[in-house]
Design a protein around this motif. Structure first.
Motif, mmCIF file in Angstrom:
data_model
loop_
_atom_site.group_PDB
_atom_site.id
_atom_site.type_symbol
_atom_site.label_atom_id
_atom_site.label_comp_id
_atom_site.label_asym_id
_atom_site.label_seq_id
_atom_site.Cartn_x
_atom_site.Cartn_y
_atom_site.Cartn_z
ATOM 1 N N LYS A 171 8.727 33.659 -10.137
ATOM 2 C CA LYS A 171 9.986 33.824 -9.485
ATOM 3 C C LYS A 171 10.539 32.718 -8.569
ATOM 4 O O LYS A 171 11.467 32.584 -8.612
ATOM 5 C CB LYS A 171 9.735 35.215 -8.843
ATOM 6 C CG LYS A 171 11.040 35.751 -8.156
ATOM 7 C CD LYS A 171 11.075 37.194 -7.767
ATOM 8 C CE LYS A 171 12.361 37.522 -6.927
ATOM 9 N NZ LYS A 171 12.043 39.006 -6.329
ATOM 10 N N GLU A 172 9.606 32.425 -7.745
ATOM 11 C CA GLU A 172 9.989 31.562 -6.579
ATOM 12 C C GLU A 172 10.362 30.230 -7.155
ATOM 13 O O GLU A 172 11.369 29.726 -6.706
ATOM 14 C CB GLU A 172 8.805 31.299 -5.529
ATOM 15 C CG GLU A 172 8.718 32.568 -4.863
ATOM 16 C CD GLU A 172 9.755 33.118 -3.916
ATOM 17 O OE1 GLU A 172 10.445 32.462 -3.457
ATOM 18 O OE2 GLU A 172 9.944 34.158 -3.959
ATOM 19 N N LYS A 173 9.616 29.835 -7.977
ATOM 20 C CA LYS A 173 9.947 28.515 -8.731
ATOM 21 C C LYS A 173 11.460 28.486 -9.664
ATOM 22 O O LYS A 173 12.334 27.523 -9.585
ATOM 23 C CB LYS A 173 8.661 28.187 -9.633
ATOM 24 C CG LYS A 173 7.621 27.400 -9.077
ATOM 25 C CD LYS A 173 6.573 26.994 -9.939
ATOM 26 C CE LYS A 173 5.433 26.355 -9.155
ATOM 27 N NZ LYS A 173 4.508 25.705 -10.277
ATOM 28 N N GLN A 196 13.999 28.141 -7.121
ATOM 29 C CA GLN A 196 13.998 26.834 -6.686
ATOM 30 C C GLN A 196 14.877 25.990 -7.613
ATOM 31 O O GLN A 196 15.866 25.087 -7.239
ATOM 32 C CB GLN A 196 12.695 26.315 -6.468
ATOM 33 C CG GLN A 196 12.045 26.619 -5.404
ATOM 34 C CD GLN A 196 10.524 25.999 -5.518
ATOM 35 O OE1 GLN A 196 10.083 25.430 -6.143
ATOM 36 N NE2 GLN A 196 9.647 26.756 -4.445
ATOM 37 N N ARG A 211 16.373 37.907 -8.123
ATOM 38 C CA ARG A 211 16.262 38.565 -7.177
ATOM 39 C C ARG A 211 15.828 40.265 -7.406
ATOM 40 O O ARG A 211 15.219 40.591 -6.928
ATOM 41 C CB ARG A 211 16.950 38.121 -5.855
ATOM 42 C CG ARG A 211 16.641 36.810 -5.438
ATOM 43 C CD ARG A 211 17.492 36.779 -4.401
ATOM 44 N NE ARG A 211 17.276 35.463 -3.584
ATOM 45 C CZ ARG A 211 18.077 34.636 -2.657
ATOM 46 N NH1 ARG A 211 19.351 35.008 -3.107
ATOM 47 N NH2 ARG A 211 17.489 33.452 -2.282
#
Length: 755
Positions: free
Chosen positions: A166-168, A171, A194
């Protein structure tokens, strides 16, 4: 290398000759002989691949083309054959990887266009090739091709999200946002990630966003763009923001030359003006970092205008410094001239930060400001309440897909020049549609599609022409497109009523009212229940719900109006007790109503009327006593109260009440009415000594002796008939004091009575 090159070359040439003559079996035999002589040469394997391909033996063709590619150490010609056969076999993922490899080789040869062609073909066959998307995004970014680069970053985000990164994925979206901070597709992708919504589901058309009619998100996010679309332009800021930016720059420029009220230019002002001048110059030239630095220094030095804060906020936004931008816009929003644009920019910034609730709150403020300028003053409160309900449905009730669709639609709505004309046109259409209740511009953005509003508009036009069946069909079409869109159901109810189908219309509005209640739109529910009781006045259950809503939300006057209507409905149904109970219940609420409406008096009269009609004098007496306190000037109330005291056998109270009213008349200068009132009462009750006494005194005062004798004579007769000898004696003595013409007769009667 071949152990016998001559034999190898002989068989290889034979194989090629057989291929030329399309003798595929012979070609296969020849190529196999060549391989026996030189098993690591690529050419015979390529020949076998071609022969097997022509014989439609694709598996063998692929096997041999792969060997040719291996022994040639990645010759692009053979790799292309491998990819082609893989594609024919339906091995799309493997074909995509092969084209990816070809692209890498072309890149190593500095043939960028050929490399990109292969990467594009790779992602078309296998959309999940992360490396291909990375390559394409990198190239597009360097070329300044914003839209294709954003498309690739969104594809990267989708792939990373699918792998649980998710974070990548976020990004990747941030990289896209750097290219265009206002791109609504990137913002939508960030929200979906999100929220934990699968971007691949959006691509497959299974998202709830599409179910509301907002199709095309996939195409906008990941569609393959023609090379002609490789425009370096970013998505333009919304028109109100552009207008405000121009205005801010103009105002700041004007202030540089405004020295009115300044006796002399001090050093600090000179420094501020110099910084503002530099900031404006840098801003016009697109030198964002330098412009930001100058604005920050100018504001720190005292340049605290809304224009400066607004411009600095925009520059922060362009550099993705959203928190800093929010602080500046929250200052600028306090200035009327920048309020609309600042709310919009705040919505964009909060959305970019993933705070969709705050984004929607600000976007709704934008629409509210725009819409308030198009309606009459008396409609403003209702419009504001409707926007509060819209915010509640998009935020509080958690309809995140609708919230995202709303944000996209608003950005689109305000992103073109001439948006003011679009607003006026939209308001005109909404007013034409909304006979049953006010609609807001938010309805345009949440209807699901233009077809919904178009159908409602056509329905209204058909209804005006009396074509009710056609109007109903058109309304049903709108409902099919947007089943949860209440204005369409309201339109249906209105048309049914116009057609004369009042019971069906009432049922439709009852359903609408219940839906509004569930959604928390109290005003909407009240409007719908009022329609129910308009079409079905005797629907007491609906009116009771309406009264309950009105009471709980402080709309007391309306509640009391409907209490009275309910009482009248019970009365029409011959349920007189229920009618009286309804009025009695309303009476408890009456003190909270408007004084000018005089609700207590209205209700007491209703109650008293019922009691009078039922000859329930004692209960009527209670009501009229209260009425007398509320309206002491009303003659009808006073005289009815006197009459009721007589009817319940309380003559003393009747006379006391009468005296109070007569004195009141004299004190207020209306004494001329006294004698008429007494005459009416004496005619009704000629045998009442108290009434005759009061009237006879007045007659005597006015020298109307004969009239006084006449009423005393009638009183005496009544007393004799009632065997009231004492009273009769007293009355005759009063007559004799007036020297009547036939005094002898009265004396004779008196003598007989006193024996």
């Amino acid at each position: 290398m071949a152990t016998n090159s001559a034999i190898f070359e002989e068989y290889l040439n034979k194989g090629h000759s057989y291929c030329w003559d399309q003798r595929w079996e012979d070609a296969i035999a020849a190529f196999q002989k060549a391989i026996e002589e030189a098993p690591h040469e690529p050419a015979p394997y390529a020949g076998l691949g071609m022969a097997y391909l022509e014989l439609n033996q694709l598996e063998k063709a692929l096997e041999n083309y792969k060997l040719a590619a291996r022994y040639s150490r990645g010759d692009i010609i053979y790799l292309r054959q491998v990819a082609d056969v893989q594609e024919r076999l339906g091995q799309l993922e493997e074909a995509g990887k092969t084209y990816l490899a070809i692209g890498e080789i072309e890149l190593g040869r500095n043939r960028l266009n050929d490399a990109m062609d292969n990467w594009l073909r790779a992602v078309r066959l296998e959309p999940n090739l992360l490396k291909a998307h990375h390559r394409l995004a990198s190239v597009y970014r360097r070329q300044g091709a914003v839209r294709p680069a954003i498309r690739e970053y969104l594809a990267i985000a989708r792939i990373l999200q699918a792998h649980g990164e998710k974070e990548k994925a976020l990004q990747a979206c941030e990289m896209a946002l750097q290219l265009d901070p206002r791109n609504k597709d990137v913002l939508t992708a960030i929200e979906l990630i999100r929220q934990g919504d699968d971007l691949s589901e959006v691509e497959n058309g299974r998202s709830a966003t599409e179910s509301t009619g907002n199709t095309g998100l996939l195409q906008r996010m990941t569609e393959t763009l023609d090379m002609s679309e490789l425009s370096p332009n970013k998505q333009e800021a919304a028109a109100p923001v552009q207008d405000a930016r121009r205005m801010a720059m103009e105002q700041l420029a004007i202030e540089l030359f405004d020295t009115e009220g300044e006796e002399e230019l001090d050093a600090e002002k000179f420094q501020r003006d110099h910084l503002i001048s530099q900031a404006l110059d840098y801003q016009r030239r697109g030198m964002i970092n330098e412009a930001i630095s100058c604005y920050e220094k100018a504001i720190a030095a005292g340049a605290d205008s809304a224009a400066a804060h607004f411009n600095l906020g925009l520059l922060y936004q362009d550099k993705l410094r959203f928190e800093d931008a929010i602080k500046e816009f929250e200052i600028a929003v306090n200035d009327h001239e920048y309020r609309l644009a600042s709310y919009f920019a705040l919505g964009e910034c909060y959305r970019a930060r993933g705070r969709i609730e705050k984004a929607i709150e600000n976007f709704i403020n934008v629409l509210k400001i725009v819409d308030l300028a198009t309606v009459k003053h008396e409609q403003a409160d209702r419009l504001i309440h409707l926007y509060e309900n819209l915010a509640d449905s998009l935020i509080t009730q958690g309809e995140k897909d609708r919230a995202t669709a709303f944000a996209n639609a608003l950005v689109e709505f305000l992103s073109h020049k001439g948006w003011e004309d679009k607003v006026k046109e939209a308001r005109s259409r909404l007013d034409a549609i909304s006979d049953a209740g006010m609609m807001i511009l938010g309805d345009v953005l949440t209807a699901g599609s233009e077809q919904v509003l178009e159908s409602l508009y056509l329905s209204q036009e058909y209804a005006r022409r009396g074509m009710y069946n056609t109007a109903i069909e058109e309304t049903y079409r709108a409902i099919q497109l947007a089943p949860d869109y209440l204005p369409a159901h309201i339109q249906l109810g209105e048309v049914l009523a116009k057609q004369g189908r009042l019971e069906v219309a009432a049922l439709k509005f009852m359903t609408i009212a219940d839906t509004y209640r569930i959604r928390g739109d109290i005003n909407g529910a009240i409007m719908a229940y009022e329609k129910v009781v308009e079409f079905a006045p005797l629907d007491l259950a609906a009116r009771s719900r309406l009264i309950d809503l009105l009471k709980r939300h402080g709309r007391i006057d309306q509640a009391l109006e409907h209490y009275i209507a309910m009482g009248e409905a019970y009365y029409q149904l011959a349920q007189v007790d229920k009618a009286r109970e309804t009025y009695q219940e309303a009476l408890k609420l009456a003190p909270r109503g408007s004084e000018e409406k005089n609700w207590q008096a209205q209700l007491l009269r209703k109650i008293a009327d019922i009691d009078m009609q039922r000859f329930d004098w004692r209960r009527a007496l209670t009501a009229y006593k209260e009425l007398r306190k509320l309206d002491p000037e009303d003659e009808w109330t006073a005289m009815t109260l006197v009459d009721l005291y007589y009817k319940v056998g309380q003559p003393d109270n009747a006379l006391r009440e009468l005296d109070q009213y007569l004195v009141q008349l004299v004190r207020t200068g209306r004494g001329g009415k006294v004698i008429g009132i007494l005459e009416d009462l004496v005619r009704q009750r000629p045998g009442d000594a108290g009434l005759v006494e009061r009237l006879s005194r007045l007659y005597i005062q006015q020298k109307r002796i004969s009239e006084a004798i006449e009423i005393l004579d009638k009183l005496g007769e009544a007393q004799l008939d009632a065997n009231d000898t004492v009273g009769a004696i007293r009355t005759i003595k009063k007559i004799l004091k007036l020297n009547p013409p036939n005094a002898a007769s009265y004396r004779q009667v008196l003598a007989q009575l006193e024996q």
